[in-house]
Design a protein around this motif. Sequence first.
Motif, PDB file in Angstrom:
ATOM      1  N   GLY A  27       3.784   3.872  30.568  1.00  0.00           N
ATOM      2  CA  GLY A  27       4.384   3.616  29.326  1.00  0.00           C
ATOM      3  C   GLY A  27       3.034   3.337  28.399  1.00  0.00           C
ATOM      4  O   GLY A  27       3.014   3.741  27.414  1.00  0.00           O
ATOM      5  N   ILE A  28       2.117   2.462  28.827  1.00  0.00           N
ATOM      6  CA  ILE A  28       0.938   1.958  28.348  1.00  0.00           C
ATOM      7  C   ILE A  28       0.197   3.141  28.100  1.00  0.00           C
ATOM      8  O   ILE A  28      -0.447   3.439  26.959  1.00  0.00           O
ATOM      9  CB  ILE A  28       0.575   0.987  29.174  1.00  0.00           C
ATOM     10  CG1 ILE A  28       0.868  -0.327  29.101  1.00  0.00           C
ATOM     11  CG2 ILE A  28      -1.219   0.713  28.713  1.00  0.00           C
ATOM     12  CD1 ILE A  28       0.709  -1.548  30.105  1.00  0.00           C
ATOM     13  N   ARG A  29       0.079   4.094  29.051  1.00  0.00           N
ATOM     14  CA  ARG A  29      -0.896   5.168  29.085  1.00  0.00           C
ATOM     15  C   ARG A  29      -0.286   6.212  27.835  1.00  0.00           C
ATOM     16  O   ARG A  29      -1.142   6.674  27.112  1.00  0.00           O
ATOM     17  CB  ARG A  29      -1.177   5.840  30.333  1.00  0.00           C
ATOM     18  CG  ARG A  29      -1.817   4.744  31.092  1.00  0.00           C
ATOM     19  CD  ARG A  29      -2.196   4.987  32.416  1.00  0.00           C
ATOM     20  NE  ARG A  29      -3.196   4.062  33.198  1.00  0.00           N
ATOM     21  CZ  ARG A  29      -3.224   3.993  34.647  1.00  0.00           C
ATOM     22  NH1 ARG A  29      -2.444   4.754  35.414  1.00  0.00           N
ATOM     23  NH2 ARG A  29      -3.773   2.851  35.108  1.00  0.00           N
ATOM     24  N   ALA A  30       0.833   6.368  28.067  1.00  0.00           N
ATOM     25  CA  ALA A  30       1.307   7.430  27.065  1.00  0.00           C
ATOM     26  C   ALA A  30       1.373   6.799  25.793  1.00  0.00           C
ATOM     27  O   ALA A  30       1.055   7.564  24.614  1.00  0.00           O
ATOM     28  CB  ALA A  30       2.980   7.423  27.261  1.00  0.00           C
ATOM     29  N   ALA A  31       1.420   5.504  25.349  1.00  0.00           N
ATOM     30  CA  ALA A  31       1.357   5.001  24.111  1.00  0.00           C
ATOM     31  C   ALA A  31      -0.094   5.074  23.608  1.00  0.00           C
ATOM     32  O   ALA A  31      -0.351   5.433  22.472  1.00  0.00           O
ATOM     33  CB  ALA A  31       1.622   3.449  24.047  1.00  0.00           C
ATOM     34  N   ALA A  43      -2.431   7.667  24.691  1.00  0.00           N
ATOM     35  CA  ALA A  43      -2.460   8.832  24.277  1.00  0.00           C
ATOM     36  C   ALA A  43      -1.670   9.495  22.928  1.00  0.00           C
ATOM     37  O   ALA A  43      -2.166  10.208  22.416  1.00  0.00           O
ATOM     38  CB  ALA A  43      -1.772   9.569  25.678  1.00  0.00           C
ATOM     39  N   ALA A  44      -0.586   8.807  22.645  1.00  0.00           N
ATOM     40  CA  ALA A  44      -0.140   9.205  21.477  1.00  0.00           C
ATOM     41  C   ALA A  44      -0.784   8.517  20.173  1.00  0.00           C
ATOM     42  O   ALA A  44      -0.490   8.787  19.090  1.00  0.00           O
ATOM     43  CB  ALA A  44       1.357   8.519  21.617  1.00  0.00           C
ATOM     44  N   GLY A  45      -1.763   7.660  20.479  1.00  0.00           N
ATOM     45  CA  GLY A  45      -2.305   7.065  19.254  1.00  0.00           C
ATOM     46  C   GLY A  45      -1.625   5.793  18.781  1.00  0.00           C
ATOM     47  O   GLY A  45      -1.963   5.396  17.561  1.00  0.00           O
ATOM     48  N   LEU A  46      -0.835   5.082  19.462  1.00  0.00           N
ATOM     49  CA  LEU A  46      -0.132   3.806  18.957  1.00  0.00           C
ATOM     50  C   LEU A  46      -1.184   2.766  19.123  1.00  0.00           C
ATOM     51  O   LEU A  46      -0.951   1.906  20.098  1.00  0.00           O
ATOM     52  CB  LEU A  46       0.994   3.815  19.721  1.00  0.00           C
ATOM     53  CG  LEU A  46       2.312   4.554  19.247  1.00  0.00           C
ATOM     54  CD1 LEU A  46       3.461   4.639  20.450  1.00  0.00           C
ATOM     55  CD2 LEU A  46       2.709   4.343  17.907  1.00  0.00           C
ATOM     56  N   THR A  47      -2.300   2.565  18.388  1.00  0.00           N
ATOM     57  CA  THR A  47      -3.449   1.747  18.510  1.00  0.00           C
ATOM     58  C   THR A  47      -3.806   0.843  17.541  1.00  0.00           C
ATOM     59  O   THR A  47      -3.253   1.623  16.407  1.00  0.00           O
ATOM     60  CB  THR A  47      -4.537   2.634  19.174  1.00  0.00           C
ATOM     61  OG1 THR A  47      -4.948   3.443  18.268  1.00  0.00           O
ATOM     62  CG2 THR A  47      -4.335   3.103  20.353  1.00  0.00           C
ATOM     63  N   PRO A  48      -4.356  -0.140  17.715  1.00  0.00           N
ATOM     64  CA  PRO A  48      -4.832  -0.724  18.982  1.00  0.00           C
ATOM     65  C   PRO A  48      -3.388  -1.048  19.755  1.00  0.00           C
ATOM     66  O   PRO A  48      -2.501  -1.817  19.220  1.00  0.00           O
ATOM     67  CB  PRO A  48      -5.554  -1.971  18.438  1.00  0.00           C
ATOM     68  CG  PRO A  48      -4.963  -2.224  16.945  1.00  0.00           C
ATOM     69  CD  PRO A  48      -4.461  -1.220  16.431  1.00  0.00           C
ATOM     70  N   LEU A  49      -3.815  -0.944  20.916  1.00  0.00           N
ATOM     71  CA  LEU A  49      -2.663  -1.269  21.909  1.00  0.00           C
ATOM     72  C   LEU A  49      -2.824  -2.694  22.552  1.00  0.00           C
ATOM     73  O   LEU A  49      -3.940  -2.852  22.889  1.00  0.00           O
ATOM     74  CB  LEU A  49      -2.713  -0.313  23.022  1.00  0.00           C
ATOM     75  CG  LEU A  49      -1.803  -0.170  24.097  1.00  0.00           C
ATOM     76  CD1 LEU A  49      -0.267   0.235  23.471  1.00  0.00           C
ATOM     77  CD2 LEU A  49      -1.951   0.870  25.135  1.00  0.00           C
ATOM     78  N   LYS A  50      -1.860  -3.358  22.162  1.00  0.00           N
ATOM     79  CA  LYS A  50      -2.010  -4.695  22.790  1.00  0.00           C
ATOM     80  C   LYS A  50      -0.917  -4.906  24.108  1.00  0.00           C
ATOM     81  O   LYS A  50       0.226  -4.383  23.920  1.00  0.00           O
ATOM     82  CB  LYS A  50      -1.514  -5.820  21.750  1.00  0.00           C
ATOM     83  CG  LYS A  50      -2.589  -5.988  20.716  1.00  0.00           C
ATOM     84  CD  LYS A  50      -2.300  -6.758  19.601  1.00  0.00           C
ATOM     85  CE  LYS A  50      -2.995  -6.868  18.389  1.00  0.00           C
ATOM     86  NZ  LYS A  50      -2.760  -7.255  17.334  1.00  0.00           N
ATOM     87  N   ILE A  51      -1.193  -5.997  24.927  1.00  0.00           N
ATOM     88  CA  ILE A  51      -0.605  -6.277  26.019  1.00  0.00           C
ATOM     89  C   ILE A  51      -0.329  -7.650  26.147  1.00  0.00           C
ATOM     90  O   ILE A  51      -1.197  -8.589  25.942  1.00  0.00           O
ATOM     91  CB  ILE A  51      -1.199  -5.864  27.450  1.00  0.00           C
ATOM     92  CG1 ILE A  51      -1.666  -4.365  27.486  1.00  0.00           C
ATOM     93  CG2 ILE A  51      -0.175  -6.223  28.526  1.00  0.00           C
ATOM     94  CD1 ILE A  51      -0.602  -3.565  27.552  1.00  0.00           C
ATOM     95  N   ASN A  52       1.160  -7.935  25.956  1.00  0.00           N
ATOM     96  CA  ASN A  52       1.516  -9.517  26.019  1.00  0.00           C
ATOM     97  C   ASN A  52       1.912  -9.847  27.283  1.00  0.00           C
ATOM     98  O   ASN A  52       2.490  -9.298  28.093  1.00  0.00           O
ATOM     99  CB  ASN A  52       2.720  -9.649  25.023  1.00  0.00           C
ATOM    100  CG  ASN A  52       2.344  -9.728  23.588  1.00  0.00           C
ATOM    101  OD1 ASN A  52       1.209  -9.803  23.339  1.00  0.00           O
ATOM    102  ND2 ASN A  52       3.402  -9.854  22.681  1.00  0.00           N
ATOM    103  N   CYS A  53       1.254 -11.099  27.626  1.00  0.00           N
ATOM    104  CA  CYS A  53       1.416 -11.844  29.125  1.00  0.00           C
ATOM    105  C   CYS A  53       2.016 -13.024  29.011  1.00  0.00           C
ATOM    106  O   CYS A  53       1.189 -13.889  28.463  1.00  0.00           O
ATOM    107  CB  CYS A  53       0.377 -11.559  29.831  1.00  0.00           C
ATOM    108  SG  CYS A  53       0.209 -12.488  31.323  1.00  0.00           S
TER     109      CYS A  53
END
Length: 344
Positions: free
Chosen positions: A160-164, A166-176
């Motif tokens: 899912g992260i890689r698809a996002a 590739a789709a240009g949904l950036t900047p991509l953030k990851i919450n932990c």
Amino acid sequence: MAAASLNPSPALAAGPLTDSHGRVIHDLRVSVTDRCNYKCVYCRTGEHGAQYPELTAAEYLRLIRVFVSLGITKVRLTGGEPLLRRGLVELVQELAALRTLAGELLDLALTTNGHLLDTLAAPLKAAGLDRVTVSMDAVDAPTFERITRVPGSFDRVLGGIRAARAAGLTPLKINCVLLRGFNDDQIEGFARFARAENVVVRFIEFMPLEEGRLWNPEIVVSLREIVERISRVLPLVELPAREASETARRFGFSDGIGEIGVIAPVTQAFCGACSRLRLTSDGKIRTCLFSQVEHDLYGRLRAGASDPELAAYIVRTVQGKEARHHIGEPGFLKPSRSMVHIGG
Ligand code: SAM
């Protein structure tokens, strides 16, 4: 319904929306469902499904339009798990059309566990979504799946992260969200992951918002500890905030490659700069994650309120926004809803 004098006509774009503490409110988080396909150990007990109804797409759209007319410039769709909501792509498309009302300023974002993002990322981008934040609480599959309690979830989320991206949904953030004894051994791995995957990883201090009873001060991994531990293996330099209401403290790696953030509501509360409101899946406004009261906006819509009346109600509700939360203080009360039912 008071406030005829507030001149709240949505068409007149009355913003900025300001609370009684002088804070400008421009950020709306909308829960489109409180259903979730994960049972993260720190969030859900796994014993309950959805508890609250969901508005129709037309109802969300009407309410969000009124918020936007009052000066909301960021709308973040969340849940529960928002990708479970049928018609989400169409809803995003209609929300994107509100940009003309907001003068192109409307920022549309989504927070998701990423499980269904591999197929939805491209259609969501095409519909007008700007950005996505994916929640991911471990960088190794066994730890991750012990937390989500869903076999195979690690590979789904990574996809899912890689698809996002590739789709240009950036900047991509990851919450932990870090919990001592559950996933605090992942901190250094996440720092490397941020650099390798070119994503901004944001660590979040665990708040007392779970369905069960897990929270205690010792289980919280503090901003200070996170930064110290990463700095021992990969030196960090603090970066300036981009805006006053930014929730995360930002840190860059000293070689200039990559960035992490730490959201520290427990040890370094940022309520003084809070710019947020929340709308639950059943149409209640929450002025703070830890509010003890909710404000029934949907009830007014159902009773036939006009857009100006809804706007007046929002303006009045914002006036009562709490100055701050009281996590860790004597007498602290958890809110009546947990995070998954409020909308994170
Ligand atoms: N299902 C979506 C997701 O996983 O991102 C959206 C909803 S989830 C409630 C939103 C965020 O809240 C997630 O990043 C989750 O880890 C975080 N969260 C949940 N419970 C929390 C808690 N008690 N303290 C801090 N963050 C929490």
